[in-house]
Design an enzyme around this catalytic site. Structure first.
Site, mmCIF file in Angstrom:
data_model
loop_
_atom_site.group_PDB
_atom_site.id
_atom_site.type_symbol
_atom_site.label_atom_id
_atom_site.label_comp_id
_atom_site.label_asym_id
_atom_site.label_seq_id
_atom_site.Cartn_x
_atom_site.Cartn_y
_atom_site.Cartn_z
ATOM 1 C CG ASN A 10 -1.703 1.224 1.431
ATOM 2 O OD1 ASN A 10 -1.780 2.051 0.509
ATOM 3 N ND2 ASN A 10 -2.296 1.392 2.596
ATOM 4 C CE LYS A 12 -0.219 3.477 4.737
ATOM 5 N NZ LYS A 12 -0.261 3.638 6.175
ATOM 6 C CG HIS A 95 -6.067 2.209 5.004
ATOM 7 N ND1 HIS A 95 -5.641 3.175 5.875
ATOM 8 C CD2 HIS A 95 -5.064 1.306 4.915
ATOM 9 C CE1 HIS A 95 -4.417 2.864 6.290
ATOM 10 N NE2 HIS A 95 -4.042 1.745 5.725
ATOM 11 C CD GLU A 97 -3.202 5.817 6.516
ATOM 12 O OE1 GLU A 97 -3.133 5.842 5.283
ATOM 13 O OE2 GLU A 97 -2.321 5.279 7.240
ATOM 14 C CD GLU A 163 -3.932 -2.248 7.252
ATOM 15 O OE1 GLU A 163 -2.784 -2.441 6.849
ATOM 16 O OE2 GLU A 163 -4.612 -1.260 6.921
ATOM 17 N N GLY A 169 1.960 2.498 10.779
ATOM 18 C CA GLY A 169 2.916 3.593 10.645
ATOM 19 C C GLY A 169 3.596 3.985 11.940
ATOM 20 C CB SER A 208 4.673 -1.608 12.108
ATOM 21 O OG SER A 208 4.284 -0.244 12.258
#
Ligand code: PGA
Length: 245
Positions: A10, A12, A95, A97, A163, A169, A208
């Protein structure tokens, strides 16, 4: 039956279209184990050049989002039909985000999953709890709600990515035990909804995942791949994860 893996990068909002082909060509030079299917989800603007660069490759293409309509007056959005035309196979939906920054609701995510399947795209539905939710002991309730709302009336042609938001991150990976516990929980939900195929649906871990922790995570019974953020932008790290199975 031999376990098969799905490893998706991904990217991003990183890399311009001109930077992206070099990166993809570098990734394509590494050998990938036969039991791993490799995919890349770049920004929308990079899908066209990467689709061309991957023409004769076994690496598959994913998108990071889509809108839930074939076409129409939706300024700034991208449709499943457009993705289909570029040989996109997977689409990441929900996701964390998207959920937190762009306020995507479980109801919108459900619509997106449904419409992705209508266009023969495989949705990668992302679920996961925040740190506060885990500290309050709500992680399973949150994930169950995210899954049951998104999968209403959906077929088994999908992928789930667990996730935990606190691991994305942050460099703070879930331990293999914590990850397996949640993956096992998700596996049971899938088996309830899809008695025939629930066992074989890919459940990816994301948050991560790096070359130094991938092998142990991927060895867990219900973890059959990874959704890789920052490490997917470094070809040797991304491929070290794929080779660690
Ligand atoms: P990370 O991102 O690997 O950088 O934690 C994972 C993701 O957001 O999908």
């Amino acid at each position: 039956m031999e376990k098969k893996y799905l490893i998706i990068g991904n990217w991003k909002m990183y890399k311009t279209p001109s930077q992206s082909t070099d990166l993809v060509n570098e990734i394509a030079q590494f050998k990938c184990p036969d039991k791993v299917k490799l995919g890349i989800s770049p920004p929308f603007t990079n899908l066209c050049p990467i689709s061309k660069a991957l023409k004769n490759s076994s690496i598959v293409l994913g998108a990071q989002n889509m809108y839930c309509a074939k076409e129409g007056a939706f300024t700034g959005e991208i449709s499943p039909q457009m993705l289909q035309d570029l040989n996109v196979h997977y689409v990441i939906i929900g996701h964390s985000e998207r959920r937190s920054i762009f306020k995507e609701s479980n109801a919108l995510i459900h619509q997106k999953v449904k419409v992705a399947q209508d266009f023969q795209l495989i949705p990668i539905l992302c679920v996961g709890e925040t740190l506060e939710e885990r500290q309050a002991g709500q992680e399973k309730a949150i994930v169950e709600e995210q899954i049951s709302s998104a999968l209403e009336g959906i077929s088994s042609a999908l992928v789930i990515a667990y996730e935990p938001v606190w691991a994305i991150g942050t460099g703070q990976t879930a331990t293999p035990e914590i990850a397996q516990e949640m993956h096992g929980f998700i596996r049971n939900l899938l088996k309830e909804q899809f008695p025939k195929d629930g066992e074989s649906i890919h459940i990816l871990y994301g948050g991560s995942m790096k070359p130094n922790n991938a092998a142990e995570l991927l060895r867990q019974a219900d973890i059959s791949g990874g959704l890789i953020g920052s490490a997917s932008l470094v070809p040797k790290d991304f491929m070290a994860i794929a080779q660690s199975v």
